[in-house]
Design a protein around this motif. Structure first.
Motif, mmCIF file in Angstrom:
data_model
loop_
_atom_site.group_PDB
_atom_site.id
_atom_site.type_symbol
_atom_site.label_atom_id
_atom_site.label_comp_id
_atom_site.label_asym_id
_atom_site.label_seq_id
_atom_site.Cartn_x
_atom_site.Cartn_y
_atom_site.Cartn_z
ATOM 1 N N ALA A 130 0.837 -1.213 0.000
ATOM 2 C CA ALA A 130 0.000 0.000 0.000
ATOM 3 C C ALA A 130 0.865 1.254 0.000
ATOM 4 C CB ALA A 130 -0.924 -0.014 1.216
ATOM 5 N N LEU A 131 1.924 1.265 0.805
ATOM 6 C CA LEU A 131 2.802 2.438 0.869
ATOM 7 C C LEU A 131 3.603 2.598 -0.415
ATOM 8 C CD1 LEU A 131 4.084 2.052 4.551
ATOM 9 C CD2 LEU A 131 2.331 3.623 3.708
ATOM 10 N N SER A 132 3.993 1.491 -1.018
ATOM 11 C CA SER A 132 4.742 1.555 -2.279
ATOM 12 C C SER A 132 3.907 2.175 -3.388
ATOM 13 C CB SER A 132 5.188 0.152 -2.705
ATOM 14 O OG SER A 132 6.098 -0.392 -1.781
ATOM 15 N N ILE A 137 1.642 9.764 1.436
ATOM 16 C CA ILE A 137 1.516 9.034 2.694
ATOM 17 C C ILE A 137 1.385 10.045 3.827
ATOM 18 C CG2 ILE A 137 2.528 7.324 4.228
ATOM 19 C CD1 ILE A 137 4.314 6.429 1.896
ATOM 20 N N PHE A 138 0.330 9.898 4.623
ATOM 21 C CA PHE A 138 0.104 10.755 5.779
ATOM 22 C C PHE A 138 0.407 9.951 7.044
ATOM 23 C CE2 PHE A 138 -2.363 12.494 2.390
ATOM 24 C CZ PHE A 138 -2.409 13.866 2.597
ATOM 25 N N PHE A 139 1.212 10.511 7.931
ATOM 26 C CA PHE A 139 1.507 9.870 9.204
ATOM 27 C C PHE A 139 0.846 10.662 10.322
ATOM 28 C CE2 PHE A 139 4.976 8.531 6.423
ATOM 29 C CZ PHE A 139 4.994 7.154 6.642
ATOM 30 N N PHE A 140 -0.054 10.028 11.053
ATOM 31 C CA PHE A 140 -0.799 10.689 12.119
ATOM 32 C C PHE A 140 -0.330 10.195 13.485
ATOM 33 C CE2 PHE A 140 -4.415 10.539 8.847
ATOM 34 C CZ PHE A 140 -4.078 11.785 8.334
ATOM 35 N N GLY A 141 -0.007 11.135 14.382
ATOM 36 C CA GLY A 141 0.374 10.786 15.747
ATOM 37 C C GLY A 141 0.336 12.027 16.613
ATOM 38 N N VAL A 142 0.012 11.876 17.875
ATOM 39 C CA VAL A 142 0.045 13.006 18.810
ATOM 40 C C VAL A 142 0.966 12.655 19.971
ATOM 41 C CG1 VAL A 142 -2.270 13.799 18.205
ATOM 42 C CG2 VAL A 142 -1.989 12.205 20.105
ATOM 43 N N GLY A 143 1.501 13.694 20.625
ATOM 44 C CA GLY A 143 2.406 13.457 21.735
ATOM 45 C C GLY A 143 3.651 12.716 21.276
ATOM 46 N N ALA A 184 -2.359 6.907 1.256
ATOM 47 C CA ALA A 184 -2.357 6.003 2.404
ATOM 48 C C ALA A 184 -2.136 6.814 3.675
ATOM 49 C CB ALA A 184 -1.270 4.938 2.267
ATOM 50 N N ALA A 185 -2.731 6.364 4.765
ATOM 51 C CA ALA A 185 -2.566 7.026 6.056
ATOM 52 C C ALA A 185 -2.120 6.007 7.090
ATOM 53 C CB ALA A 185 -3.870 7.680 6.494
ATOM 54 N N VAL A 186 -1.142 6.405 7.919
ATOM 55 C CA VAL A 186 -0.644 5.541 8.982
ATOM 56 C C VAL A 186 -0.956 6.211 10.313
ATOM 57 C CG1 VAL A 186 1.363 4.375 9.967
ATOM 58 C CG2 VAL A 186 1.225 4.737 7.482
ATOM 59 N N GLY A 187 -1.811 5.585 11.115
ATOM 60 C CA GLY A 187 -2.165 6.114 12.428
ATOM 61 C C GLY A 187 -1.339 5.427 13.506
ATOM 62 N N GLU A 206 -12.925 7.187 5.104
ATOM 63 C CA GLU A 206 -14.157 7.643 4.450
ATOM 64 C C GLU A 206 -13.879 8.224 3.075
ATOM 65 O OE1 GLU A 206 -15.896 10.430 7.117
ATOM 66 O OE2 GLU A 206 -16.344 8.923 8.663
ATOM 67 N N HIS A 207 -12.693 8.834 2.911
ATOM 68 C CA HIS A 207 -12.339 9.461 1.640
ATOM 69 C C HIS A 207 -11.570 8.513 0.712
ATOM 70 C CE1 HIS A 207 -13.554 13.042 3.828
ATOM 71 N NE2 HIS A 207 -13.626 13.668 2.684
ATOM 72 N N GLY A 208 -11.534 7.243 1.062
ATOM 73 C CA GLY A 208 -10.972 6.246 0.155
ATOM 74 C C GLY A 208 -9.522 5.900 0.364
ATOM 75 N N GLY A 209 -8.838 6.557 1.301
ATOM 76 C CA GLY A 209 -7.428 6.256 1.535
ATOM 77 C C GLY A 209 -7.245 4.898 2.205
ATOM 78 N N THR A 210 -6.142 4.246 1.917
ATOM 79 C CA THR A 210 -5.808 2.998 2.600
ATOM 80 C C THR A 210 -5.265 3.337 3.977
ATOM 81 O OG1 THR A 210 -5.266 1.906 0.514
ATOM 82 C CG2 THR A 210 -4.422 0.896 2.527
ATOM 83 N N THR A 211 -5.823 2.741 5.010
ATOM 84 C CA THR A 211 -5.434 3.095 6.373
ATOM 85 C C THR A 211 -4.660 1.965 7.048
ATOM 86 O OG1 THR A 211 -7.624 2.367 7.141
ATOM 87 C CG2 THR A 211 -7.325 4.716 6.695
ATOM 88 N N ILE A 212 -3.584 2.357 7.714
ATOM 89 C CA ILE A 212 -2.697 1.424 8.421
ATOM 90 C C ILE A 212 -2.570 1.907 9.858
ATOM 91 C CG2 ILE A 212 -0.354 0.467 8.519
ATOM 92 C CD1 ILE A 212 -0.164 1.219 5.469
#
Length: 283
Positions: A130-132, A137-143, A184-187, A206-212
């Motif tokens: 998926a990442l390839s 690629i969006f990377f989501f993280g807090v703290g 793709a999004a990585v949470g 919801e917007h169709g991105g592949t989520t990891i």
């Protein structure tokens, strides 16, 4: 085949009381367990045979026989001296510097070893694919998890994969809205329950991105939401709530994904790595 004991330690506080009885018995008597039938284990643990079946499901193993093989593998590894029996160590008052060096290092090493035991190679392969293929690629993280997201962004940018991470949770939500099926999004969340990451990943999906997702092992909201859940192992105690060993295991998973993507596009990746190294050297 191994990883049974790690899985049990990770989920024991998440399962229902009858499953917890079985898990506690196995952790206390692993050698005896591998020689027992389902009926014998039920009798010795004070639980039902149905509870054992449910526990296997909670652990992500197909059968009681598979669980026995994984526990037997763990015991064999311990006998071979390839696994730490001491587990994780917490901060103690007036620890010597020598002890602190040893404990912190051992915790980090153990975290990676335990993560290797529970990582699903098939899920990692799906994530690498998926990442390839992702345009962005969006990377989501807090703290503390945002530090992992920033590290991931830097790594993937070096091989010319358009990557983004934002420390502001509101900006993360805004960026999730812009995602398309090409992205793709990585949470990243150790607990798997960080509300901001759960929301961002849900919007991305919801917007169709592949989520990891990258979370601790076991059932949690973020891993249930993700298309491809990946898990880490690390027992974070109350004093070490600053995500010490868990941070190391998360970074290890990011490195695995990064090398996986780079390997799939080896010639292209090496070219960009050499150019970026040259640009930094000649600045």
């Amino acid at each position: 085949m191994y990883g049974g004991l790690v899985r049990l330690r990770e989920v024991i506080d998440q399962v229902n009381p009858s499953e917890r009885k079985v898990a506690a018995y196995i952790l206390e008597h692993p050698q005896e367990m591998i020689e027992q039938s389902v009926a014998q284990l039920a009798a010795n643990s004070g639980a039902s045979q149905a509870a054992i079946v449910r526990l296997c499901k909670s652990l992500g193993v197909k059968s009681y026989q598979e669980l026995k093989l994984k526990v037997a593998g763990d015991l064999q590894e311990q006998r071979n001296g390839n696994s730490s029996a001491a587990g994780y160590s917490d901060i103690q008052p007036n620890d010597s510097i020598e002890r602190i060096i040893q404990n912190v290092s051992n915790n980090n090493i153990q975290s990676i070893r335990d993560t290797v035991k529970i990582v699903d190679a098939a899920a990692v392969e799906r994530a690498v694919n998926a990442l390839s293929e992702a345009k962005r690629i969006f990377f989501f993280g807090v703290g503390a998890s945002n530090l992992i997201a920033m590290d991931a962004q830097q790594k993937f940018l070096r091989i010319n994969k358009t990557s983004l991470s934002f420390p502001d949770p509101h900006v993360q939500l805004t960026s999730a809205v812009t995602m398309t099926p090409e992205d793709a999004a990585v949470g990243i969340s150790y607990s798997g329950e960080t509300s901001e990451i759960l929301r961002a990943l849900s919007i991305a999906k919801e917007h169709g991105g592949t989520t990891i997702s990258i979370t601790k092992y076991g059932d949690n909201s973020i891993s249930r939401t993700a298309d491809i859940p990946l898990f880490t192992s690390s027992t974070e105690t109350e004093i070490r709530s600053g995500a010490m060993a868990s941070r190391i295991s998360q970074l290890n998973v990011i490195d695995i994904l990064y090398i996986g993507v780079a390997s799939r596009n080896y010639e292209r990746a090496v070219t960009y790595l050499e150019e970026s190294r040259r640009a930094i050297r000649d600045r």
